[in-house]
Design an enzyme around this catalytic site. Structure first.
Site, PDB file in Angstrom:
ATOM      1  N   SER A 209       6.793 -37.844 -34.616  1.00 46.13           N
ATOM      2  CA  SER A 209       5.944 -37.979 -33.434  1.00 46.13           C
ATOM      3  C   SER A 209       6.792 -38.187 -32.192  1.00 46.13           C
ATOM      4  O   SER A 209       7.855 -38.823 -32.247  1.00 46.13           O
ATOM      5  CB  SER A 209       5.030 -39.189 -33.637  1.00 46.13           C
ATOM      6  OG  SER A 209       4.444 -39.569 -32.417  1.00 46.13           O
TER       7      SER A 209
ATOM      8  N   LYS B 119       7.781 -43.997 -38.064  1.00 47.35           N
ATOM      9  CA  LYS B 119       8.155 -42.583 -37.912  1.00 47.35           C
ATOM     10  C   LYS B 119       9.667 -42.476 -37.709  1.00 47.35           C
ATOM     11  O   LYS B 119      10.325 -41.634 -38.325  1.00 47.35           O
ATOM     12  CB  LYS B 119       7.420 -41.948 -36.723  1.00 47.35           C
ATOM     13  CG  LYS B 119       5.941 -41.701 -36.959  1.00 47.35           C
ATOM     14  CD  LYS B 119       5.738 -40.639 -38.019  1.00 47.35           C
ATOM     15  CE  LYS B 119       4.269 -40.336 -38.279  1.00 47.35           C
ATOM     16  NZ  LYS B 119       4.055 -39.544 -39.500  1.00 47.35           N
TER      17      LYS B 119
ATOM     18  N   TYR C 252       3.862 -48.375 -36.094  1.00 49.20           N
ATOM     19  CA  TYR C 252       3.638 -46.958 -36.398  1.00 49.20           C
ATOM     20  C   TYR C 252       4.817 -46.120 -35.900  1.00 49.20           C
ATOM     21  O   TYR C 252       5.398 -45.320 -36.629  1.00 49.20           O
ATOM     22  CB  TYR C 252       2.326 -46.481 -35.757  1.00 49.20           C
ATOM     23  CG  TYR C 252       2.241 -44.979 -35.674  1.00 49.20           C
ATOM     24  CD1 TYR C 252       1.978 -44.231 -36.802  1.00 49.20           C
ATOM     25  CD2 TYR C 252       2.483 -44.307 -34.461  1.00 49.20           C
ATOM     26  CE1 TYR C 252       1.945 -42.842 -36.738  1.00 49.20           C
ATOM     27  CE2 TYR C 252       2.449 -42.926 -34.392  1.00 49.20           C
ATOM     28  CZ  TYR C 252       2.174 -42.199 -35.532  1.00 49.20           C
ATOM     29  OH  TYR C 252       2.149 -40.839 -35.472  1.00 49.20           O
TER      30      TYR C 252
END
Ligand code: UDP
Length: 337
Positions: free
Chosen positions: A124, A154, A150
């Protein structure tokens, strides 16, 4: 190729499955359906005319993953499965780290045991944090002061892929850093179906349009951007899906990292206007305080993917709005009609 597509029942996964099948690949969907629907897989089969096999599995359960995949024949993995709600990750950091890291680790170990070398990982643009310059190319620093577990999960997964490749030089890996996926398949049969109150802009707008929510909250209008609202690089989910297939088809030993974005920045109000135009629906909104962790501008320089993958976006924000509206208006309750 025979592609194991983890998270294949989700928003990006379902569109990627369709594009893979169109390009002549075989797809095996792996999903735990914790945030996705079997109906999505049924519709992939309906649209493609191919009966898509499904493995229901929580990949972070390593023994279960080893057992379930022992007899499954595949040449490549596109790994999209994972938890992805930024706010939830702040509340439940250990769960996010455990699920998102354990599943990648289990997959890479299983691949090495089996000698399966091709791996595409869904990362991302959030790994860039608050960018120090835009548009952002892949040389931009990543993994500095990220705002959520989060985002860190990643970034850590990217490091795990690099580490695995150093120890196992045959590994052929691609890391894809997505910007903001929007839109849906033009048939209106598959699309984004968030559970609960949508965190993301486009599904919130479509739910306002369909009468499920009263008005959009615009998170801040005091950013240093032309209209003061946040600027993002919105990419049609089918362009994004095509990026995965382009990456897979050109994969080679090593780890390559690509931004998948359009290169075009649009503000929240640009998206509202584009959606109103495309749908003919008015979107009432109210300006609210900025959301914690949000940055002013995230915009890709997709030049490397354009040049090396022979891939570029071909669908506009207007088309994405039209397709999102087509999906939402045909499926006001998503897959749970
Ligand atoms: N946004 C907004 N209202 C919403 C959801 C999002 O104003 O209900 C804004 C958000 O502040 C950001 C942009 O829309 O500027 C895109 O947010 P989204 O959550 O879709 O993606 P992100 O870029 O945060 O991953």
């Amino acid at each position: 190729m025979r592609v194991l597509l983890t998270g294949g029942a989700g928003y990006i996964g379902s569109h990627t499955a369709l594009v893979l099948i169109e390009r002549g690949h075989e797809v095996i969907v792996l999903d735990d359906f914790s945030n996705s629907s079997r109906e999505a897989v049924r519709r992939i089969s309906e649209l493609s005319g191919v009966d898509v096999p499904v493995i229901e599995l929580d990949l972070s359960d390593r023994e279960a993953a080893q057992r379930a995949l022992a007899e499954v024949d595949f040449d490549a993995v596109i790994h999209l499965a994972g938890l992805k709600a930024v706010g939830e990750s702040v509340e439940q950091p250990t769960r996010y780290y455990r699920v998102n890291l354990d599943s990648t680790i289990a997959l890479l170990d299983i691949m090495r045991e089996r000698g399966i070398t091709k791996f595409v990982f869904s990362s991302s643009a959030t790994v860039y944090g608050d960018p120090i310059y835009v548009p952002i190319d892949e040389a931009h620093p990543a993994g500095v002061d990220l705002a959520s577990p989060y985002g860190w999960s990643k970034f850590m997964n990217e490091r795990i892929v690099h580490g695995a490749q150093t120890a196992w030089p045959e590994l052929e890996a691609v890391v894809l850093r997505y910007f903001n996926p929007v839109g849906a398949h033009p048939s209106g049969r598959i699309g984004e179906d968030p559970s609960g109150i949508p965190n993301n802009l486009m599904p919130f707008i479509t739910q306002v349009a369909v009468g499920k929510r009263e008005r959009l909250s615009v998170f801040g209008d005091g950013y240093n951007t032309p209209d003061g609202t946040g600027v993002r690089d919105y990419i049609h989910v089918l362009d994004l899906a095509e990026g995965h297939v382009a990456a897979l088809e050109r994969i080679a030993p090593g780890v390559e990292t690509y931004n998948l974005g359009s290169g075009i920045g649009s503000s929240v109000l640009d998206v509202v206007r584009a959606f109103e135009q495309a749908s003919g629906q008015a979107i009432p909104y109210a300006v609210m305080p900025a959301r914690a962790g949000d940055v002013a501008v995230l915009q890709a320089d997709p030049g490397r993917a354009n040049a090396e993958l022979d891939w570029r976006t071909t669908r506009s924000l207007e088309e994405a709005c039209r397709d999102s509206w087509n999906w939402q208006s045909q499926n006001p309750a998503g897959y749970h009609a």
